[in-house]
Design a protein around this motif. Sequence first.
Motif, PDB file in Angstrom:
ATOM      1  N   LEU A  50       0.396  -1.024   0.080  1.00 18.84           N
ATOM      2  CA  LEU A  50      -0.051   0.106  -0.266  1.00 18.84           C
ATOM      3  C   LEU A  50       1.106   1.149   0.224  1.00 18.84           C
ATOM      4  CD1 LEU A  50      -2.832  -0.567   2.461  1.00 18.84           C
ATOM      5  CD2 LEU A  50      -3.121  -0.842   0.149  1.00 18.84           C
ATOM      6  N   SER A  51       1.590   1.527   0.838  1.00 17.22           N
ATOM      7  CA  SER A  51       3.212   2.487   0.311  1.00 17.22           C
ATOM      8  C   SER A  51       3.599   1.869  -0.427  1.00 17.22           C
ATOM      9  CB  SER A  51       4.096   2.482   1.823  1.00 17.22           C
ATOM     10  OG  SER A  51       4.687   1.283   1.528  1.00 17.22           O
ATOM     11  N   GLN A  52       3.823   1.894  -1.228  1.00 16.77           N
ATOM     12  CA  GLN A  52       4.151   1.633  -2.839  1.00 16.77           C
ATOM     13  C   GLN A  52       3.096   2.396  -3.410  1.00 16.77           C
ATOM     14  OE1 GLN A  52       6.073  -1.835  -3.560  1.00 16.77           O
ATOM     15  NE2 GLN A  52       7.872  -1.312  -1.939  1.00 16.77           N
ATOM     16  N   LEU A  53       2.332   1.721  -3.035  1.00 15.88           N
ATOM     17  CA  LEU A  53       0.680   2.023  -4.053  1.00 15.88           C
ATOM     18  C   LEU A  53       0.852   3.528  -4.070  1.00 15.88           C
ATOM     19  CD1 LEU A  53      -1.346  -0.357  -4.487  1.00 15.88           C
ATOM     20  CD2 LEU A  53       0.496  -0.110  -6.499  1.00 15.88           C
ATOM     21  N   GLU A  54       1.162   4.098  -2.859  1.00 19.81           N
ATOM     22  CA  GLU A  54       0.363   5.724  -2.488  1.00 19.81           C
ATOM     23  C   GLU A  54       2.054   5.962  -3.346  1.00 19.81           C
ATOM     24  OE1 GLU A  54      -1.205   8.353  -1.185  1.00 19.81           O
ATOM     25  OE2 GLU A  54      -2.611   6.105  -0.820  1.00 19.81           O
ATOM     26  N   VAL A  55       2.621   5.645  -3.216  1.00 23.66           N
ATOM     27  CA  VAL A  55       4.420   6.440  -3.623  1.00 23.66           C
ATOM     28  C   VAL A  55       3.985   6.513  -4.280  1.00 23.66           C
ATOM     29  CG1 VAL A  55       6.711   6.723  -4.039  1.00 23.66           C
ATOM     30  CG2 VAL A  55       5.618   6.342  -1.732  1.00 23.66           C
ATOM     31  N   GLN A  56       3.919   5.224  -6.080  1.00 23.63           N
ATOM     32  CA  GLN A  56       3.311   5.633  -7.189  1.00 23.63           C
ATOM     33  C   GLN A  56       2.672   6.304  -7.640  1.00 23.63           C
ATOM     34  OE1 GLN A  56       2.692   1.760  -8.458  1.00 23.63           O
ATOM     35  NE2 GLN A  56       5.466   1.436  -8.555  1.00 23.63           N
ATOM     36  N   ARG A  57       1.681   6.674  -6.695  1.00 22.75           N
ATOM     37  CA  ARG A  57       0.335   7.355  -6.756  1.00 22.75           C
ATOM     38  C   ARG A  57       0.684   8.670  -6.931  1.00 22.75           C
ATOM     39  NH1 ARG A  57      -4.062  10.216  -4.995  1.00 22.75           N
ATOM     40  NH2 ARG A  57      -2.966   9.633  -3.164  1.00 22.75           N
ATOM     41  N   ILE A  58       2.002   9.059  -5.926  1.00 23.91           N
ATOM     42  CA  ILE A  58       1.923  10.839  -5.739  1.00 23.91           C
ATOM     43  C   ILE A  58       2.559  10.999  -6.988  1.00 23.91           C
ATOM     44  CG2 ILE A  58       2.690  12.304  -3.454  1.00 23.91           C
ATOM     45  CD1 ILE A  58       1.416  10.623  -1.813  1.00 23.91           C
ATOM     46  N   GLY A  59       3.935  10.194  -6.870  1.00 25.03           N
ATOM     47  CA  GLY A  59       4.842  10.729  -7.301  1.00 25.03           C
ATOM     48  C   GLY A  59       4.706  10.393  -9.361  1.00 25.03           C
ATOM     49  N   ARG A  60       3.361   9.979  -9.750  1.00 19.75           N
ATOM     50  CA  ARG A  60       2.933  10.019 -11.245  1.00 19.75           C
ATOM     51  C   ARG A  60       2.008  10.810 -11.368  1.00 19.75           C
ATOM     52  NH1 ARG A  60       1.882   4.263 -13.260  1.00 19.75           N
ATOM     53  NH2 ARG A  60       3.143   4.826 -15.195  1.00 19.75           N
TER      54      ARG A  60
END
Length: 116
Positions: A50-60
Motif C-alpha cells: 500500500l505504501s508503494q502504491l501510494e508513492v507511485q500514485r503521488i509520484g506520477r
Amino acid sequence: MAFPPIFVGTLREHYLLLFGAAGAIATLTGFIGAWLGARMAARSVARKVLSQLEVQRIGRPELEELRLLSQSVEAVAIEVERVAEAQRFVAKILVERGEAKLAVPPRRDVGQITPH
C-alpha cells in the motif's frame, strides 16, 4: 488414596503419556506460532504494498497530465465535428441555390509574377 488406572502402570506407559502430552503441546504451540507469524507477515507485506502504491500514485503526475490531454482531445474532436457540420450546411445551401459551380480562377502565364 487410589490413582486412576491411567497413572498406574509401567514406566513405559508413563513415558508414552508424558511424551504424547509434550508432543501435543509442541504441535499446538507450533500451529499457533505459525498462524501468528503468517498473519503478521501478511500485514507487513500489505502495508509495504500500500505504501508503494501510494508513492507511485503521488509520484506520477503523468496520470493527471494524461487526463488533461484526454479532455483536450475530446474538446478538439467536438470542435472538428462542429466545423464539419458547418461545412456540410454550407455545401447544402450552395446546392440548393444552384451555385454549386464555383468560379475557376484564370490560369496564369508562365513567368507571370504573383502578387504576394
